[in-house]
Design an enzyme around this catalytic site. Structure first.
Site, PDB file in Angstrom:
ATOM      1  CG  ASP A  68     -34.865   2.221   5.147  1.00 39.05           C
ATOM      2  OD1 ASP A  68     -36.083   2.070   5.383  1.00 39.05           O
ATOM      3  OD2 ASP A  68     -34.246   3.271   5.420  1.00 39.05           O
ATOM      4  CE  LYS A  97     -35.992  11.594   9.951  1.00 40.11           C
ATOM      5  NZ  LYS A  97     -37.015  10.780   9.292  1.00 40.11           N
ATOM      6  CG  ASP A 108     -34.466   2.614   9.090  1.00 40.89           C
ATOM      7  OD1 ASP A 108     -33.398   2.304   8.523  1.00 40.89           O
ATOM      8  OD2 ASP A 108     -35.099   3.640   8.816  1.00 40.89           O
TER       9      ASP A 108
HETATM   10  N1  GDD Z   1     -38.028   6.630  -4.844  1.00 38.44           N
HETATM   11  C1  GDD Z   1     -37.604   7.376  -3.844  1.00 38.44           C
HETATM   12  N2  GDD Z   1     -37.357   8.694  -4.069  1.00 38.44           N
HETATM   13  N3  GDD Z   1     -37.424   6.815  -2.635  1.00 38.44           N
HETATM   14  C2  GDD Z   1     -36.982   7.604  -1.621  1.00 38.44           C
HETATM   15  C3  GDD Z   1     -36.713   8.971  -1.800  1.00 38.44           C
HETATM   16  C4  GDD Z   1     -36.909   9.535  -3.103  1.00 38.44           C
HETATM   17  O1  GDD Z   1     -36.685  10.725  -3.349  1.00 38.44           O
HETATM   18  N4  GDD Z   1     -36.301   9.476  -0.602  1.00 38.44           N
HETATM   19  C5  GDD Z   1     -36.311   8.456   0.274  1.00 38.44           C
HETATM   20  N5  GDD Z   1     -36.718   7.322  -0.345  1.00 38.44           N
HETATM   21  C6  GDD Z   1     -36.857   5.995   0.254  1.00 38.44           C
HETATM   22  C7  GDD Z   1     -35.595   5.538   0.961  1.00 38.44           C
HETATM   23  O2  GDD Z   1     -34.792   4.761   0.071  1.00 38.44           O
HETATM   24  C8  GDD Z   1     -36.137   4.712   2.100  1.00 38.44           C
HETATM   25  O3  GDD Z   1     -36.327   3.350   1.724  1.00 38.44           O
HETATM   26  C9  GDD Z   1     -37.514   5.304   2.385  1.00 38.44           C
HETATM   27  O4  GDD Z   1     -37.845   6.102   1.244  1.00 38.44           O
HETATM   28  C10 GDD Z   1     -37.512   6.182   3.644  1.00 38.44           C
HETATM   29  O5  GDD Z   1     -36.479   7.133   3.544  1.00 38.44           O
HETATM   30  P1  GDD Z   1     -35.375   7.293   4.685  1.00 38.44           P
HETATM   31  O6  GDD Z   1     -34.437   8.338   4.218  1.00 38.44           O
HETATM   32  O7  GDD Z   1     -34.823   5.980   5.078  1.00 38.44           O
HETATM   33  O8  GDD Z   1     -36.275   7.921   5.830  1.00 38.44           O
HETATM   34  P2  GDD Z   1     -36.108   7.813   7.392  1.00 38.44           P
HETATM   35  O9  GDD Z   1     -35.641   6.467   7.801  1.00 38.44           O
HETATM   36  O10 GDD Z   1     -35.305   8.981   7.865  1.00 38.44           O
HETATM   37  O11 GDD Z   1     -37.629   8.048   7.898  1.00 38.44           O
HETATM   38  C11 GDD Z   1     -38.696   7.314   7.324  1.00 38.44           C
HETATM   39  O12 GDD Z   1     -38.727   5.997   7.827  1.00 38.44           O
HETATM   40  C12 GDD Z   1     -39.026   5.878   9.244  1.00 38.44           C
HETATM   41  C13 GDD Z   1     -39.075   4.412   9.557  1.00 38.44           C
HETATM   42  O13 GDD Z   1     -37.858   3.821   9.264  1.00 38.44           O
HETATM   43  C14 GDD Z   1     -40.031   8.041   7.638  1.00 38.44           C
HETATM   44  O14 GDD Z   1     -41.032   7.403   6.869  1.00 38.44           O
HETATM   45  C15 GDD Z   1     -40.361   7.994   9.122  1.00 38.44           C
HETATM   46  O15 GDD Z   1     -41.638   8.555   9.346  1.00 38.44           O
HETATM   47  C16 GDD Z   1     -40.377   6.543   9.595  1.00 38.44           C
HETATM   48  O16 GDD Z   1     -40.617   6.488  10.992  1.00 38.44           O
HETATM   49 MG    MG Z   2     -34.840   4.823   6.820  1.00 40.02          MG
END
Ligand code: GDD
Ligand code: MG
Length: 366
Positions: free
Chosen positions: A106, A157, A216
């Site tokens: 994303d 987080k 993001d």
């Molecule tokens: N295949 C799969 N299975 N993908 C997953 C799953 C899962 O169970 N859970 C999450 N994802 C994918 C989401 O679709 C997304 O593209 C990515 O993993 C990160 O998940 P988010 O839910 O968007 O996490 P976030 O934005 O709260 O945090 C993450 O991204 C940040 C940067 O945008 C973390 O990686 C943070 O450390 C990072 O700073």
């Molecule tokens: Mg995200």
């Protein structure tokens, strides 16, 4: 080079858009979101991409196909249930090379993966995380580094009292395959951020501070921000270059009787009636109609949306096939697919209307 894109999240923060389509294929300006990631990866020598989908994998496949048109071999993996960011990498292990990129699915970015790979080789890292600066790290993974770029601490987080740097995990990693053995076996739910990265601290985990654009896009506000940044050329994209070459408006194949203010992109078979104005910072998908006297700014109207006469729309996302009657004011709102808003409604202040909902004439005022 190979890349694994994590695209299995449910995209809850982008509902109601993601109620009817998975986040990777939500249209951004003129193409499904993940196409920007593929374009960026291709530019850094990636020709083999595994898409780790959970939610609505078939819908992703039907939009992107086998990737031949992009010069990339695309493989789809569907988890039986969400396995978390680490579990998803484990689940893909049988397809992975000795060294590969892992990308959060994303992120709209143009950071230099080639330079990240160079640093990875120079430091002899087992894993290298791209890092970017954000104003408020609380929604991200905070990363503290040593002078030699090795990671001293990874805090997913962080609480307010833990924030002492703006550098966060940008969701773009280079991993050596052997590090996967540090995680629990395949089939269990694992967070790569909470389990693998802390386990690799002082054991081969490095951070690469990336310059360039990074966002993001997982909330409506950031989806709109990403749209505006593409239109204005703040992030390097193919469509941004075309827009710049065309003076910041592209209206190919549209019927324009009213006014289009740059930057704006109006899709095929769309129509902007006399006395209507569209822009700046507007994207109309294909087949959108804007009736006479209507005014649309800083908004995205997806395929087939219809706007009635004298309606004003600002700061909003209108889902595919949604229709809005005449004389409405729609400000800072997200309308899901096929929503029908009757005439003379006022919707504002972050309202989200779910797919298929019908509001009668004059139902809501502020
Ligand atoms: N295949 C799969 N299975 N993908 C997953 C799953 C899962 O169970 N859970 C999450 N994802 C994918 C989401 O679709 C997304 O593209 C990515 O993993 C990160 O998940 P988010 O839910 O968007 O996490 P976030 O934005 O709260 O945090 C993450 O991204 C940040 C940067 O945008 C973390 O990686 C943070 O450390 C990072 O700073
Ligand atoms: Mg995200």
């Amino acid at each position: 080079m190979q890349a694994l894109i994590l695209a299995g999240g449910e995209g809850t923060r982008l509902r109601p858009l993601t109620s009817t389509m998975p986040k990777p294929v939500v249209p951004l300006v003129d193409r499904p979101f993940v196409a920007y990631m593929l374009e960026w990866l291709r530019g850094h020598g990636v020709d083999d991409v595994v898409l780790s989908c959970g939610f609505m994998a078939e819908a992703v496949r039907s939009v992107l196909g086998d990737g031949a048109g992009l010069g990339i071999k695309l493989t789809y993996l569907e988890e039986p249930e969400p396995l978390g960011t680490g579990g998803a990498v484990r689940f893909a292990e049988h397809l992975l090379a000795e060294r590969f990129f892992v990308l959060n699915g994303d992120v709209l970015t143009d950071i230099d993966l080639t330079a990240q790979l160079e640093q990875h080789e120079r430091t002899g890292a087992r894993a290298t995380l791209a890092l970017t600066s954000v104003e408020d790290p609380s929604a991200y993974g905070l990363v503290r580094r040593e002078a030699d770029f090795s990671v001293r601490e990874f805090v997913e987080k962080p609480g307010a009292e833990q924030i002492d740097t703006n550098l966060v995990n940008a969701g773009a990693y280079i991993l050596e395959r052997e590090v996967l053995a540090e995680m629990a076996p395949a089939g269990t739910n694992i967070s790569i951020e909470r389990e693998l990265f802390p386990a690799l601290v002082r054991r081969g985990l490095f951070g690469y501070e990336a310059a360039g654009y990074w966002l993001d896009i997982g909330t409506p506000e950031r989806y709109l921000q990403g749209t505006f940044d593409i239109l204005e050329g703040n992030v390097k994209t193919e469509i941004g270059r075309r827009l710049a070459g065309a003076g910041l408006t592209l209206v190919d194949g549209a019927r324009i009787e009213g006014r289009v203010v740059a930057p704006a992109l109006v899709g095929d078979d769309s129509a902007v009636a006399e006395g209507a104005s569209v822009g700046g910072r507007v994207v109309l998908g294909p087949g959108v109609t804007v009736a006479e006297g209507a005014h649309v700014e800083s908004s995205v109207l997806l395929a087939g949306a219809r706007v009635g006469p004298r309606t004003t729309i600002a700061g909003s996302i209108v889902g595919p096939e949604a229709s809005i009657g005449g004389g409405c004011h729609i400000h800072d709102v997200v309308l899901g697919a096929s929503v029908k808003v009757g005439s003379d409604n006022v919707l504002a202040a972050g309202a989200r209307i779910f797919p298929g909902v019908e509001l009668p004439d004059g139902a809501i005022k502020f």
